[in-house]
Design an enzyme around this catalytic site. Structure first.
Site, PDB file in Angstrom:
ATOM      1  N   ASP A 219      39.428  46.274  36.231  1.00  0.00           N
ATOM      2  CA  ASP A 219      40.726  46.538  35.599  1.00  0.00           C
ATOM      3  C   ASP A 219      41.661  45.387  35.955  1.00  0.00           C
ATOM      4  O   ASP A 219      41.202  44.268  36.168  1.00  0.00           O
ATOM      5  CB  ASP A 219      41.272  47.895  36.065  1.00  0.00           C
ATOM      6  CG  ASP A 219      42.136  48.569  34.999  1.00  0.00           C
ATOM      7  OD1 ASP A 219      43.187  47.993  34.653  1.00  0.00           O
ATOM      8  OD2 ASP A 219      41.783  49.656  34.526  1.00  0.00           O
ATOM      9  N   HIS A 242      41.205  42.477  34.012  1.00  0.00           N
ATOM     10  CA  HIS A 242      42.101  42.552  32.863  1.00  0.00           C
ATOM     11  C   HIS A 242      43.328  41.665  33.026  1.00  0.00           C
ATOM     12  O   HIS A 242      44.300  41.816  32.301  1.00  0.00           O
ATOM     13  CB  HIS A 242      42.536  44.002  32.628  1.00  0.00           C
ATOM     14  CG  HIS A 242      41.419  44.901  32.208  1.00  0.00           C
ATOM     15  ND1 HIS A 242      41.602  46.250  31.948  1.00  0.00           N
ATOM     16  CD2 HIS A 242      40.108  44.666  31.997  1.00  0.00           C
ATOM     17  CE1 HIS A 242      40.444  46.791  31.612  1.00  0.00           C
ATOM     18  NE2 HIS A 242      39.525  45.848  31.628  1.00  0.00           N
TER      19      HIS A 242
END
Length: 393
Positions: A219, A242
């Site tokens: 993430d 991310h």
């Protein structure tokens, strides 16, 4: 003599200072309280007992975790009643979470500090053993939410240096309601398919510095939630993950804003995003202002520069279908490298409250050996010193 040639000497001096400070403090070895280094015996009580002893000390105290593997279930370290205002946790071993995700899966946090002041953590590895929980989540089965590996709540004057966090069930490191914290030399490691494993998440915190860290996870490498201000993030290697994200913001109607954020000298490799601002498509009085993204290198990044104010997965929970989070005074300076998609710059701002004060200086991003494109909706600002296809301002 150059500064670079002085670095080895400065590092030796730094280690010497640490050794002096440790020598001047009272030592509490977790093994003396019953901890076993075999990775199988539950050592939770031993760690808590060592904390209680250090907390009761009227002088600086050091909790020492020797080499080896120590199994620890969820542990809660409370500091408001501590007499010692300088507790160092020196870890030379590995702290293991239970491999059965049901043990900690609904605990919220694995290792939790609350209302502590002057706590420093040096070295060591935290292994959350989260792979079985990720597999459960990725299979679509009903699973526990998972636990954050290391969390600090409502705490001040925190140092985390040289710590490795790997395979956390959820977030690796969380600071919520904290003031004056320094994280340096941190390494975060989890595979790209590990859901919700943000490397470092900041919430309602101020005067936070993150330096010289490598974060690879499933993430955000660093995620910045509501209520943060005066953040300095420098020399970060991000990937997989991310990217570095401000957001998601704007879920609540009454929400504190984010301001005075600097992200400097960061490298993104194979990430989904580079530098991102993300807000829900909902009504909110939140805001983002005075942000500098400077000296970033993008290596095959899908969205190197992105503002998304229409975030609404599955088009659910967004009754207004538009964000009222105000975004202003965002500067992108000296950002180079390669995009994995043709559109490298995406500004998708709110129709009701357009982005303002967006500045782009020396931004040069390519896609397949050609200048990448830009897409701008409801964004106002100016661009200078960059190739025109990279900017629509």
């Amino acid at each position: 003599m150059s500064f670079l040639s002085l670095l080895p000497l400065l590092f030796i001096i730094f280690l010497f200072i640490i050794k002096l400070s440790l020598a001047a403090s009272t030592m509490y070895n977790v093994q003396k309280y019953g901890a076993k280094s075999n990775g199988k015996t539950d050592s939770s009580k031993a760690f808590l007992s060592a904390w209680a002893a250090a907390c009761a000390s009227t002088s600086p105290a050091t909790i020492y975790v020797p080499p080896g593997k120590y199994l620890v279930r969820s542990a809660y370290f409370y500091g408001q009643t501590c007499k010692s205002k300088a507790i160092t946790i020196r870890i030379d071993g590995t702290v293991l979470a239970p491999s059965d995700y049901n043990v900690n899966g609904n605990a919220g946090n694995w290792i939790k500090f609350e209302r502590v002041s002057g706590v420093s953590i040096y070295g060591g590895t935290l292994d959350g053993q989260g792979s079985s929980l990720w597999a459960c989540k990725n299979s679509g089965k009903s699973c526990p939410k998972g636990s954050t590996a290391l969390a600090f709540y409502n705490s001040n004057n925190i140092v985390i240096s040289g710590l490795t966090s790997q395979n956390s069930q959820m977030f690796h490191i969380l600071l919520d309601g904290c003031h004056n914290a320094k994280l340096q030399g941190v390494k975060v490691s989890a595979p790209v398919n590990s859901p919700n494993t943000d490397g470092i998440h900041l919430q309602s915190s101020s005067s936070i510095t993150i330096l010289n860290s490598h974060i690879g996870t499933g993430d955000d490498c660093v995620s910045i939630g509501p209520g943060n201000n005066n953040l300095w993030i420098e020399n970060i290697a991000c990937g997989p993950g991310h990217g570095i994200s401000i957001g998601s913001l704007g879920w609540d109607l009454q929400e504190r804003g984010v301001q005075n954020v600097t992200v400097k000298t960061a490298t993104f490799t194979g990430t989904e995003n580079g530098v991102r601002v993300k807000t829900w498509a909902r009504r909110s009085n939140g805001f983002v202002k005075d942000v500098l993204f400077q000296h970033a290198v993008m290596n095959n990044v899908q969205n190197p520069i992105i503002i998304n104010q229409n975030y609404c997965p599955s088009h659910e929970n967004c009754p207004e279908q538009g964000s009222s989070v105000k975004i202003s005074s965002i500067t992108y300076q000296d950002i180079h490298g390669t995009s994995a998609t043709e559109v490298a710059v995406k500004f998708d701002c709110s129709k009701k409250y357009p982005c303002s004060g967006i500045k782009m200086q020396d931004v040069n991003l390519s896609y397949k050996h050609h200048s990448a494109e830009a897409s701008c909706v409801n964004a106002g600002g100016r661009a200078s010193g960059l190739q025109k296809p990279n900017s629509c301002l």
